[in-house]
Design an enzyme around this catalytic site. Structure first.
Site, PDB file in Angstrom:
ATOM      1  N   ARG A  53     -11.157  -0.377   0.844  1.00  0.00           N
ATOM      2  CA  ARG A  53     -10.906  -1.632   0.139  1.00  0.00           C
ATOM      3  C   ARG A  53     -11.213  -2.838   1.027  1.00  0.00           C
ATOM      4  O   ARG A  53     -11.726  -3.851   0.547  1.00  0.00           O
ATOM      5  CB  ARG A  53      -9.467  -1.669  -0.355  1.00  0.00           C
ATOM      6  CG  ARG A  53      -9.277  -0.681  -1.493  1.00  0.00           C
ATOM      7  CD  ARG A  53      -7.887  -0.642  -2.001  1.00  0.00           C
ATOM      8  NE  ARG A  53      -7.794   0.260  -3.133  1.00  0.00           N
ATOM      9  CZ  ARG A  53      -6.734   0.394  -3.897  1.00  0.00           C
ATOM     10  NH1 ARG A  53      -5.672  -0.320  -3.651  1.00  0.00           N
ATOM     11  NH2 ARG A  53      -6.740   1.235  -4.899  1.00  0.00           N
ATOM     12  N   ASP A 163       0.729 -11.875 -12.320  1.00  0.00           N
ATOM     13  CA  ASP A 163       0.297 -10.870 -11.353  1.00  0.00           C
ATOM     14  C   ASP A 163       0.042 -11.609 -10.045  1.00  0.00           C
ATOM     15  O   ASP A 163      -0.191 -12.822 -10.035  1.00  0.00           O
ATOM     16  CB  ASP A 163      -0.984 -10.166 -11.826  1.00  0.00           C
ATOM     17  CG  ASP A 163      -1.195  -8.823 -11.136  1.00  0.00           C
ATOM     18  OD1 ASP A 163      -0.911  -7.778 -11.750  1.00  0.00           O
ATOM     19  OD2 ASP A 163      -1.634  -8.814  -9.959  1.00  0.00           O
TER      20      ASP A 163
HETATM   21  C1  SAM Z   1      -0.991  -0.420 -11.352  1.00  0.00           C
HETATM   22  S1  SAM Z   1      -1.007  -2.076 -11.925  1.00  0.00           S
HETATM   23  C2  SAM Z   1       0.107  -1.970 -13.298  1.00  0.00           C
HETATM   24  C3  SAM Z   1      -0.386  -2.750 -14.490  1.00  0.00           C
HETATM   25  C4  SAM Z   1       0.483  -2.625 -15.762  1.00  0.00           C
HETATM   26  N1  SAM Z   1       1.815  -3.131 -15.540  1.00  0.00           N
HETATM   27  C5  SAM Z   1       0.536  -1.206 -16.242  1.00  0.00           C
HETATM   28  O1  SAM Z   1       1.562  -0.554 -16.100  1.00  0.00           O
HETATM   29  O2  SAM Z   1      -0.477  -0.707 -16.769  1.00  0.00           O
HETATM   30  C6  SAM Z   1       0.003  -2.850 -10.661  1.00  0.00           C
HETATM   31  C7  SAM Z   1      -0.170  -4.371 -10.610  1.00  0.00           C
HETATM   32  O3  SAM Z   1       0.863  -4.920  -9.783  1.00  0.00           O
HETATM   33  C8  SAM Z   1       0.340  -6.046  -9.114  1.00  0.00           C
HETATM   34  N2  SAM Z   1       1.175  -6.361  -7.944  1.00  0.00           N
HETATM   35  C9  SAM Z   1       1.278  -5.686  -6.770  1.00  0.00           C
HETATM   36  N3  SAM Z   1       2.132  -6.317  -5.946  1.00  0.00           N
HETATM   37  C10 SAM Z   1       2.604  -7.394  -6.619  1.00  0.00           C
HETATM   38  C11 SAM Z   1       3.525  -8.438  -6.291  1.00  0.00           C
HETATM   39  N4  SAM Z   1       4.131  -8.509  -5.096  1.00  0.00           N
HETATM   40  N5  SAM Z   1       3.767  -9.389  -7.216  1.00  0.00           N
HETATM   41  C12 SAM Z   1       3.152  -9.347  -8.438  1.00  0.00           C
HETATM   42  N6  SAM Z   1       2.265  -8.399  -8.793  1.00  0.00           N
HETATM   43  C13 SAM Z   1       2.006  -7.431  -7.893  1.00  0.00           C
HETATM   44  C14 SAM Z   1      -1.081  -5.620  -8.767  1.00  0.00           C
HETATM   45  O4  SAM Z   1      -1.917  -6.709  -8.508  1.00  0.00           O
HETATM   46  C15 SAM Z   1      -1.493  -4.809 -10.001  1.00  0.00           C
HETATM   47  O5  SAM Z   1      -2.244  -5.583 -10.903  1.00  0.00           O
END
Ligand code: SAM
Length: 292
Positions: A53, A163
């Site tokens: 990444r 996000d």
């Molecule tokens: C695997 S995706 C989940 C998306 C959706 N909620 C689902 O379940 O399909 C995880 C998301 O969490 C976000 N994320 C990770 N750390 C975060 C943080 N500290 N604050 C907000 N978002 C975060 C990532 O950018 C990513 O888009």
């Protein structure tokens, strides 16, 4: 010193050496930085994934190796690189109507109750999709709720979708997706989406009437949140898996503060509360109700 061209056939062509393993020191440095900035725990066995990444950033910045990138991150000039670093390490996997049972619960149990309670008084309904990734989750919420609400306009209905990843939010806000993402959906939920006319055959755009139900914003779950709530429903799915117990517990306390009594919290399929919470009652598969 002469270098044999037999072992280095293209000596003038320099590729970023992302294939060289991160040293333990660089890996620890990146892991600490990402944890401090985003709460995301990168474990040692994720070295290859992390390296892959970061290789994107190495290339964009014209550096020669991930180790040079780590050295750059230690300089004062790297302050503006933090957003890019976090964008690079987040996992954004998502899907429309992922974990369908949450949307069925929303449509059958929650929305009818909220409509009955709030209609006629221009009542407000607020939903927060707190790790919304590329938008599939909040658009699935919007489509579900629009289906239940029908054409009524006596309710002040809004979805906040946030996000940490600024790149993915641009994609989410645009609402443009490969058509095949919808073709794969069961017909009943596919029919809930409205699309803009005139899109290409391979891509579709969610119609404005569904896009404007959602406000997309950048929000880091481990930092201060600007909203005061209350929310009727919070989706926090498939992001807790990246956090440690302490981070999860602190975010959960803040969710509880923002949820209205009787409101709901949806977690991801493999997630649970780090420990029982006095104000959250498990009422279904990864569905919690905020007790009074
Ligand atoms: C695997 S995706 C989940 C998306 C959706 N909620 C689902 O379940 O399909 C995880 C998301 O969490 C976000 N994320 C990770 N750390 C975060 C943080 N500290 N604050 C907000 N978002 C975060 C990532 O950018 C990513 O888009």
């Amino acid at each position: 010193m002469s270098v044999s061209t037999a072992t280095q056939p293209f000596p003038s062509f320099q590729q970023p050496s992302a294939d060289i393993m991160l040293t333990r020191e660089d890996m620890n440095f990146i892991a600490k930085l990402v944890y401090d900035q985003a709460g995301i725990v990168i474990r040692e066995h994720k070295e290859a994934m992390t390296r892959g990444r970061l290789a994107r950033r190495v290339k964009v910045l014209g550096l020669n190796s991930v180790s040079e990138y780590c050295a750059f991150l230690k300089t004062p000039q790297a302050a503006s690189e933090m957003t890019e670093l976090i964008n690079a390490v987040t996992t954004n996997h998502t899907a429309f109507f992922r974990e369908r049972h949450h949307f069925d619960h929303l449509a059958r149990e929650v929305m009818p109750r909220l409509i009955q309670e709030r209609s006629g008084r221009r009542g407000r309904i607020r939903i927060w999709s707190s790790a919304c990734s590329s938008g599939e989750e909040p658009y699935s919420i919007a489509a579900t709720c629009r289906d239940v609400l029908g054409p009524r306009s006596d309710l002040d209905f809004r979805i906040l979708a946030t996000d940490i990843d600024t790149d993915i939010l641009i994609k989410a806000e645009a609402g443009i997706y490969p058509a095949e993402q919808f073709e794969r959906l069961p017909a009943d939920v596919r029919g809930m989406f409205k699309f803009e006319a005139g899109a290409s055959r391979s891509e579709v755009r969610i119609a404005e009437e569904q896009r404007r139900m959602i406000a997309f914003k950048r929000l880091n779950l481990i930092e201060r949140w600007p909203m005061s709530g209350p929310f009727d429903i919070i989706f926090c799915r498939n992001v807790f898996i990246y956090f440690d117990t302490q981070t999860k517990a602190s975010i959960l306390d803040r969710f509880v503060d923002l949820l209205s009594p009787g409101g709901f919290l949806y977690l991801g399929h493999s997630e649970s509360l780090p420990s029982p919470h006095k104000n959250l009652r498990l009422i279904g598969r990864t569905i919690y109700e905020r007790t009074a």
